[in-house]
Design a protein around this motif. Structure first.
Motif, mmCIF file in Angstrom:
data_model
loop_
_atom_site.group_PDB
_atom_site.id
_atom_site.type_symbol
_atom_site.label_atom_id
_atom_site.label_comp_id
_atom_site.label_asym_id
_atom_site.label_seq_id
_atom_site.Cartn_x
_atom_site.Cartn_y
_atom_site.Cartn_z
ATOM 1 N N ASN A 1 0.824 -1.195 0.000
ATOM 2 C CA ASN A 1 0.000 0.000 0.000
ATOM 3 C C ASN A 1 0.864 1.254 0.000
ATOM 4 O O ASN A 1 1.623 1.489 0.937
ATOM 5 C CB ASN A 1 -0.918 0.001 1.228
ATOM 6 N N ASP A 2 0.781 2.016 -1.066
ATOM 7 C CA ASP A 2 1.536 3.259 -1.176
ATOM 8 C C ASP A 2 0.719 4.372 -0.539
ATOM 9 O O ASP A 2 0.028 5.128 -1.209
ATOM 10 C CB ASP A 2 1.822 3.562 -2.659
ATOM 11 N N ARG A 3 0.784 4.439 0.784
ATOM 12 C CA ARG A 3 -0.022 5.428 1.473
ATOM 13 C C ARG A 3 0.657 5.864 2.769
ATOM 14 O O ARG A 3 1.332 5.088 3.443
ATOM 15 C CB ARG A 3 -1.418 4.882 1.777
ATOM 16 N N SER A 4 0.465 7.103 3.091
ATOM 17 C CA SER A 4 0.770 7.681 4.395
ATOM 18 C C SER A 4 -0.457 8.503 4.749
ATOM 19 O O SER A 4 -0.789 9.456 4.037
ATOM 20 C CB SER A 4 2.015 8.569 4.326
ATOM 21 N N TRP A 5 -1.140 8.155 5.832
ATOM 22 C CA TRP A 5 -2.418 8.814 6.092
ATOM 23 C C TRP A 5 -2.774 8.770 7.569
ATOM 24 O O TRP A 5 -1.969 8.354 8.398
ATOM 25 C CB TRP A 5 -3.512 8.185 5.238
ATOM 26 N N CYS A 6 -3.991 9.231 7.870
ATOM 27 C CA CYS A 6 -4.559 9.163 9.221
ATOM 28 C C CYS A 6 -3.670 9.868 10.233
ATOM 29 O O CYS A 6 -3.276 9.292 11.252
ATOM 30 C CB CYS A 6 -4.786 7.716 9.640
ATOM 31 N N ALA A 7 -3.314 11.126 9.961
ATOM 32 C CA ALA A 7 -2.346 11.831 10.784
ATOM 33 C C ALA A 7 -2.991 12.536 11.973
ATOM 34 O O ALA A 7 -4.010 13.213 11.827
ATOM 35 C CB ALA A 7 -1.604 12.856 9.930
ATOM 36 N N SER A 8 -2.369 12.374 13.132
ATOM 37 C CA SER A 8 -2.668 13.205 14.294
ATOM 38 C C SER A 8 -1.455 14.098 14.505
ATOM 39 O O SER A 8 -0.337 13.602 14.698
ATOM 40 C CB SER A 8 -2.918 12.355 15.538
ATOM 41 N N TYR B 1 1.189 8.826 28.548
ATOM 42 C CA TYR B 1 0.512 9.040 27.279
ATOM 43 C C TYR B 1 -0.449 7.886 27.029
ATOM 44 O O TYR B 1 -0.089 6.715 27.189
ATOM 45 C CB TYR B 1 1.520 9.079 26.117
ATOM 46 N N PHE B 2 -1.668 8.219 26.628
ATOM 47 C CA PHE B 2 -2.642 7.222 26.191
ATOM 48 C C PHE B 2 -2.807 7.376 24.683
ATOM 49 O O PHE B 2 -3.136 8.467 24.204
ATOM 50 C CB PHE B 2 -3.990 7.421 26.879
ATOM 51 N N MET B 3 -2.556 6.312 23.933
ATOM 52 C CA MET B 3 -2.714 6.347 22.483
ATOM 53 C C MET B 3 -3.872 5.448 22.084
ATOM 54 O O MET B 3 -3.863 4.249 22.350
ATOM 55 C CB MET B 3 -1.438 5.887 21.772
ATOM 56 N N TYR B 4 -4.868 6.042 21.447
ATOM 57 C CA TYR B 4 -6.014 5.309 20.947
ATOM 58 C C TYR B 4 -5.877 5.150 19.434
ATOM 59 O O TYR B 4 -5.418 6.057 18.747
ATOM 60 C CB TYR B 4 -7.306 6.050 21.290
ATOM 61 N N TYR B 5 -6.279 4.015 18.912
ATOM 62 C CA TYR B 5 -6.158 3.737 17.482
ATOM 63 C C TYR B 5 -7.198 2.701 17.095
ATOM 64 O O TYR B 5 -7.766 2.021 17.959
ATOM 65 C CB TYR B 5 -4.748 3.216 17.142
ATOM 66 N N ASP B 6 -7.482 2.593 15.793
ATOM 67 C CA ASP B 6 -8.422 1.561 15.371
ATOM 68 C C ASP B 6 -7.710 0.503 14.536
ATOM 69 O O ASP B 6 -6.561 0.679 14.131
ATOM 70 C CB ASP B 6 -9.643 2.154 14.667
ATOM 71 N N TYR B 7 -8.423 -0.605 14.283
ATOM 72 C CA TYR B 7 -7.849 -1.775 13.615
ATOM 73 C C TYR B 7 -8.275 -1.895 12.151
ATOM 74 O O TYR B 7 -8.104 -2.947 11.554
ATOM 75 C CB TYR B 7 -8.253 -3.050 14.354
ATOM 76 N N GLY B 8 -8.831 -0.848 11.595
ATOM 77 C CA GLY B 8 -9.256 -0.929 10.209
ATOM 78 C C GLY B 8 -10.613 -1.592 10.072
ATOM 79 O O GLY B 8 -11.354 -1.773 11.040
ATOM 80 N N THR B 9 -10.937 -1.996 8.843
ATOM 81 C CA THR B 9 -12.289 -2.502 8.554
ATOM 82 C C THR B 9 -12.459 -3.990 8.823
ATOM 83 O O THR B 9 -13.578 -4.498 8.785
ATOM 84 C CB THR B 9 -12.637 -2.225 7.085
ATOM 85 N N ILE C 1 -4.765 -6.755 9.190
ATOM 86 C CA ILE C 1 -5.110 -5.768 10.201
ATOM 87 C C ILE C 1 -4.329 -4.485 9.944
ATOM 88 O O ILE C 1 -3.118 -4.510 9.722
ATOM 89 C CB ILE C 1 -4.789 -6.277 11.618
ATOM 90 N N THR C 2 -5.010 -3.373 9.980
ATOM 91 C CA THR C 2 -4.369 -2.070 9.856
ATOM 92 C C THR C 2 -4.472 -1.348 11.182
ATOM 93 O O THR C 2 -5.574 -1.195 11.726
ATOM 94 C CB THR C 2 -5.053 -1.230 8.761
ATOM 95 N N LEU C 3 -3.354 -0.901 11.709
ATOM 96 C CA LEU C 3 -3.362 -0.025 12.875
ATOM 97 C C LEU C 3 -3.361 1.393 12.343
ATOM 98 O O LEU C 3 -2.425 1.815 11.669
ATOM 99 C CB LEU C 3 -2.133 -0.283 13.747
ATOM 100 N N GLU C 4 -4.415 2.148 12.611
ATOM 101 C CA GLU C 4 -4.559 3.451 11.973
ATOM 102 C C GLU C 4 -5.227 4.463 12.901
ATOM 103 O O GLU C 4 -5.728 4.117 13.961
ATOM 104 C CB GLU C 4 -5.371 3.318 10.683
ATOM 105 N N PHE C 5 -5.209 5.720 12.466
ATOM 106 C CA PHE C 5 -5.812 6.843 13.184
ATOM 107 C C PHE C 5 -5.342 6.933 14.640
ATOM 108 O O PHE C 5 -6.161 6.954 15.558
ATOM 109 C CB PHE C 5 -7.343 6.764 13.127
#
Length: 202
Positions: free
Chosen positions: A107-114, A181-189, A167-171
């Motif tokens: 996947n040629d992507r860089s996204w979901c930036a905080s 620090y608490f880091m929240y993220y989702d696992y994709g679809t 599985i995608t770790l994102e957002f």
């Protein structure tokens, strides 16, 4: 499009603006297919800065990058445009972060930036190649990746480390509470859930 709504309280009621505040670029541009917001920062000069994800084809997962736009009032936005890039797909605007390796077989992507403003500049947490990465910047435009990327991977997550699914770790989104620090993220679809990890503040 990217829309805007306002409310006097977080619980609403929210009122939508009549028109979008930002749209996709032209068909030949890097952001010509879709666009969605990631982070909005209020700057010291009372202006605003928005980091967003955009690309030409969401389904293919190719050429999905992070852009930046600035605004005085949070309504009228101007996308970052490097004057040295005058040819398509970067004639009208430019991403501020693209895939470091651009390996076309993945996947040629860089996204979901905080993105967060710090005393030394800016910090960005984002997804690349299904795992979480980190970068810093002095001006919020030119970014330097952390040499230890990815800083958080599937193997660190007890919920999905043994999974054979894609599985995608994102957002990633961070909250600081005293010394943690608490880091929240989702696992994709594939797994529509939200995970959380912690780390001490250094």
């Amino acid at each position: 499009y990217i829309g805007r709504a306002t409310a006097k309280a977080l619980t609403g009621p929210w009122v939508k603006s009549d028109s979008p505040v930002m749209t996709v670029g032209g068909k030949s541009e890097w952001d010509g297919g879709f666009i969605f917001p990631n982070s909005i920062l209020k700057l010291d000069d009372d202006g605003y800065r928005m980091y967003y994800t955009a690309g030409t084809d969401f389904v293919s997962q190719k050429g999905i990058y992070i852009g930046m736009a600035s605004s005085i009032d949070g309504i009228t936005w101007k996308k970052y445009n490097d004057p040295e890039t005058t040819e398509h797909p970067y004639a009208d605007s430019d991403p501020v972060l693209t895939n470091a390796r651009q390996r076309k077989q993945v996947n040629d992507r860089s996204w979901c930036a905080s993105v967060y403003k710090t005393t030394n500049g800016y910090e960005m947490y984002f997804e690349e190649e299904d795992e979480l990465n980190y970068a810093t910047s002095l001006d919020g435009i030119h970014w330097e990746r952390y040499p230890g990327n990815p800083f958080y991977m599937r193997k660190y997550d007890p919920y999905v480390s043994d999974s054979e699914d894609v599985i995608t770790l994102e957002f990633p989104s961070l909250v600081r509470n005293d010394s943690i620090y608490f880091m929240y993220y989702d696992y994709g679809t594939v797994i529509c859930r939200i995970g959380m990890a912690t780390a001490p503040v250094k």
